[in-house]
Design a protein around this motif. Structure first.
Motif, PDB file in Angstrom:
ATOM      1  N   ALA A  46       0.849  -1.196   0.000  1.00  0.00           N
ATOM      2  CA  ALA A  46       0.000   0.000   0.000  1.00  0.00           C
ATOM      3  C   ALA A  46       0.879   1.238   0.000  1.00  0.00           C
ATOM      4  N   VAL A  47       0.498   2.216  -0.793  1.00  0.00           N
ATOM      5  CA  VAL A  47       1.132   3.535  -0.787  1.00  0.00           C
ATOM      6  C   VAL A  47       0.133   4.494  -0.162  1.00  0.00           C
ATOM      7  N   ILE A  48       0.529   5.151   0.926  1.00  0.00           N
ATOM      8  CA  ILE A  48      -0.389   5.955   1.737  1.00  0.00           C
ATOM      9  C   ILE A  48       0.157   7.373   1.833  1.00  0.00           C
ATOM     10  N   ALA A  49      -0.673   8.354   1.582  1.00  0.00           N
ATOM     11  CA  ALA A  49      -0.281   9.749   1.776  1.00  0.00           C
ATOM     12  C   ALA A  49      -0.088  10.001   3.267  1.00  0.00           C
ATOM     13  N   VAL A  50       1.064  10.528   3.638  1.00  0.00           N
ATOM     14  CA  VAL A  50       1.396  10.715   5.051  1.00  0.00           C
ATOM     15  C   VAL A  50       0.491  11.761   5.696  1.00  0.00           C
ATOM     16  N   ARG A  51       0.129  12.784   4.943  1.00  0.00           N
ATOM     17  CA  ARG A  51      -0.716  13.849   5.489  1.00  0.00           C
ATOM     18  C   ARG A  51      -2.189  13.521   5.214  1.00  0.00           C
TER      19      ARG A  51
END
Length: 772
Positions: free
Chosen positions: A402-407
């Motif tokens: 999974a690639v998740i936006a940190v903000r």
């Protein structure tokens, strides 16, 4: 509980609440005196949570899940029913209360014993890892396209499927509006210091030492002094820019030469340069115009420290701010590790690459639903995309990437720590078990499991073994370059050790506490299921870990007590020798139970304690004869007890270096033959020309490596001779050119330090007796 059941349950709860509200309104209309019940209800609600069988109204209306957290999936993607929210449709049967989900660390499955029962039943440990972070659109896009490799479709946070690389790039571009615009922190920099008029002499070198120590006081640094053709000196430094309190040196860009040409250079800002110059002037008495300070390139993080130090020591030995020599790559890595806490490094993180792992044979669609619900629950207010990789199924695993936006949507950023990963494992296991997957949240300590290898190790070996189609020539050149051979071999070794999963040695009090509790839990399970091989093997593993930890703890405590007590406690050499004999017997018996990497680690750790105690006994014997201080010959005689092991290590280093030198020579021959073969071809297509150029680079690197290996083999031979003749005499710094020799030198220095520490402690304990 699957999605359909959840929807039915939610609808039933909403209809029940609406019916209750309507009934209560009618009662209040006819019985106004009951209005006070609302206040009573609020008072009761404030005292505790409602029973599990009836969810609170605000939870149902707000859309919270069965785990009590906000359900972003419902708010985003659940369709609105055509009947609306009222009673126009027939009432559905009231759903039963949801069954509590086991698998968490909190005890739904009976605490540690419950998790042990699940593991004994064949459940797999929940694995959640952060593989990397990315900063900026380019790096984040590459991460997303890596997850999409082999045409794996990616599902987004709002239920869309991304099937093309361009679609992933467009998605990341849409995310980038919330990416940080801040650059990574400048943590370490190269600096050139010149004191004009200071000649290359003993006094001149002392002046430079004082100038460096004063100018960069409170900062971690390393420096090398070089003589210039004019007979003066200059210092080349690597400096950690963060210093004491809130001090941080800052390096700025400045125009160099003609403004129209646009050339730029580096300089400290006025505040930083002024501090350094003033300190050096106060320490050396030199005028400001004689002090030249020129910063060079800056780098980020520990990797930046390692890179800068390697560049520094490539042209000579450096000395750090604590007087320790930095000679080679191994020293640079150790220094970078030591400098780490003082860097105050700030990495910019825009996306997080998260992995969930499951064993081969796991139902892929159930795992997909698990990942979807897990990501929606824990990252429901973040943008994300995920896909499932099955390319490692033959090796025993499948993975969700999974690639998740940190903000998130509110601007808050993810900062996961150990407790965060613990919670993530629990939630992952909960959703997996709700989908019928046999996964339980447990910790490595509970299973005496060793640390896993890192993503860098995996990437290094993957590039060497399976060149990427788009970078095949570069990956092959990387793998065949002799300069990278040790790096690749070390990564392979770490992966092999992790997969073998040796027993983790419980060294800390917390580790021993967890192992002891796990032994109790697995004893219960083994008694309940005497024919279960998993329970039997795990109990045996934990009992060994418990025994190993107890022995190392006991030996370490005894050595510490003896060093503190000294002769003031009337501990004689004979008594200490009896202790040593018992400890040796315990170590020997325990060692016979171990094998592989566990045995090696145990013997290495225990031998350090036992050798320290043996040296301490020799010192005690000497002092019982009335000797107050040891001379160099006596120190060498005591080290002789450890000399055999040092000589054996030196012999192994020499043989290894000799083999590597011979292998480097063979690589040169093969590379030269391959280059000649390419040159003999009359006409070459463009791809072959590229391979020829790559092959020439490989030949050049192979020849350099062969020269280096021959020099290192010669150094190893000299080190063996030196240690055989004088075990307690430190190896010459200029001789040590390899990681292996650096470790050997550190081992030798540690023995000497142990002796000196013991000798100082004994002199302090003897002194009061002599005064009386």
């Amino acid at each position: 509980m699957n999605r359909g059941t959840q929807i039915s349950w939610w609808v039933t709860q909403v209809e029940a609440v609406q019916a209750a509200v309507s009934s209560a309104a009618q009662m209040r209309r006819y019985l106004p005196g009951l209005d006070g019940l609302d206040d009573e209800f609020k008072r009761r609600a404030s005292r505790g949570a409602p029973p599990v069988k009836s969810a609170p109204t605000e939870h149902v209306v707000g859309g919270q899940t069965i785990t009590g957290r906000s359900d972003a999936e419902r708010s985003r993607s659940l369709p609105v029913t055509s009947h609306g929210g009222g009673g126009s449709r027939g009432a559905l049967p009231r759903a039963a209360a949801p069954t509590p989900i086991a698998g968490g660390l909190g005890g739904a499955g009976g605490g540690l014993a419950g998790r042990a029962r699940q593991l004994a039943a064949g459940y797999q440990p929940a694995v959640v890892k952060v593989l990397s972070y990315a900063h900026g659109t380019v790096r984040a896009t590459k991460t997303g396209q890596y997850v999409q490799r082999e045409d794996v479709p990616l599902e987004t946070h709002d239920g869309r499927l991304l099937g093309e690389r361009e679609a992933v790039a467009d998605e990341i571009k849409a995310w980038s509006a919330t990416f940080s615009k801040r650059a990574e922190s400048q943590d370490v920099g190269a600096v050139r210091l010149t004191l004009r008029g200071v000649k290359d002499s003993e006094d001149g070198r002392e002046t430079y030492d004082n100038a460096v120590a004063a100018g960069f006081a409170g900062h971690r640094y390393a420096y090398r002094l070089d003589a210039t053709p004019s007979g003066e000196l200059e210092a080349r430094l690597v400096v950690a820019l963060a210093g004491p309190a809130k001090e941080r040196f800052r390096v700025r860009q400045q125009l160099v030469g003609d403004r129209d040409q646009g050339a730029t250079g580096k300089r400290f800002d006025l505040a930083s340069e002024g501090k350094i110059r003033d300190r050096i002037g106060a320490s050396t008495g030199l005028a400001a115009d004689r002090i030249g300070i020129s910063p060079g390139m800056t780098n980020h993080g520990r990797d930046g420290v390692t890179y800068r130090l390697n560049k520094l020591v490539a042209h000579g030995t450096a000395v750090d701010d604590r007087g320790k020599s930095i000679v080679n790559v191994a020293d640079s890595r150790n220094a970078a590790r030591d400098w780490g806490p003082s860097l105050r490094s700030q990495s910019v993180r825009d996306t997080m690459h998260l992995m969930l792992s499951a064993k081969a044979g796991t139902d892929v669609e159930a795992l997909r639903r698990t990942a979807r619900s897990f990501l929606q629950e824990r990252f429901g207010d973040h943008k994300f995309m995920f896909g499932i990789h099955r390319d490692k199924e033959a090796a025993g695993h499948i993975h969700v990437h999974a690639v998740i936006a940190v903000r998130n949507e509110s601007g808050q950023k993810l900062h996961p720590g150990p407790e965060t990963f613990r919670e993530w494992r629990e939630v992952y296991a909960q959703h997996a078990q709700a989908e019928g997957l046999r996964i339980v949240a447990t910790s490595a300590r509970e299973r005496a499991s060793s640390q896993s290898y890192g993503p860098k190790d995996k990437a290094i070996v993957a590039a060497a073994d399976r060149p990427r189609p788009t970078r095949e020539a570069r990956d092959r050149a990387y793998a065949t370059n002799p300069a990278n051979r040790r790096l690749i071999d070390s990564a392979r070794q770490r992966i092999a050790v992790a997969r073998a999963n040796p027993i983790r040695l419980p060294m800390s009090p917390r580790d021993r506490k967890v192992v002891n509790e796990s032994v109790v839990a697995w004893r219960v399970v083994a008694a309940e299921q005497p024919a279960n091989p998993i329970a039997k093997d795990m109990l045996e593993r934990l009992l060994i870990a418990q025994a190993v930890g107890a022995i190392l703890h006991t030996i370490g405590n005894r050595v510490s007590q003896l060093e503190k007590e000294g002769v003031a406690m009337a501990i004689t050499a004979q008594q200490m020798e009896r202790d040593l004999r018992r400890m040796n017997e315990a170590v020997s018996r325990t060692s016979d139970l171990l094998d592989g990497e566990t045995k090696r680690q145990f013997r290495e750790t225990s031998s350090r304690y036992l050798e320290t105690l043996a040296n301490r006994i020799d010192i005690q014997r000497v002092q019982e004869r009335g000797v107050g201080q040891l001379d160099r010959a006596e120190v060498e005689a005591i080290v002789g007890a450890s000399a055999e092991r040092l000589v054996e290590q030196a012999q192994q280093v020499r043989l290894r270096e000799q083999r590597e030198a011979e292998e480097a020579g063979r690589l040169v021959d093969r590379a030269v033959n391959a280059e000649r073969h390419q040159e003999n071809v009359a006409t070459l297509p463009a791809t072959s020309q590229e391979e020829t150029r790559t092959q020439r680079v490989v030949v050049t690197e192979a020849e350099k490596s062969a020269v280096r290996e021959a020099r290192e083999a010669s150094a190893a031979n000299e080190a063996l001779h030196a240690i055989s003749q004088h075990p307690a005499r430190a190896l010459p710094p200029g001789l040590v050119q390899t990681d292996s020799l650096a470790r050997l030198r550190a081992e030798q220095e540690q023995i000497i330090r142990d002796l000196e520490a013991s000798e100082r402690g004994d002199r302090q304990s003897i002194k009061p007796q002599r005064q009386t």
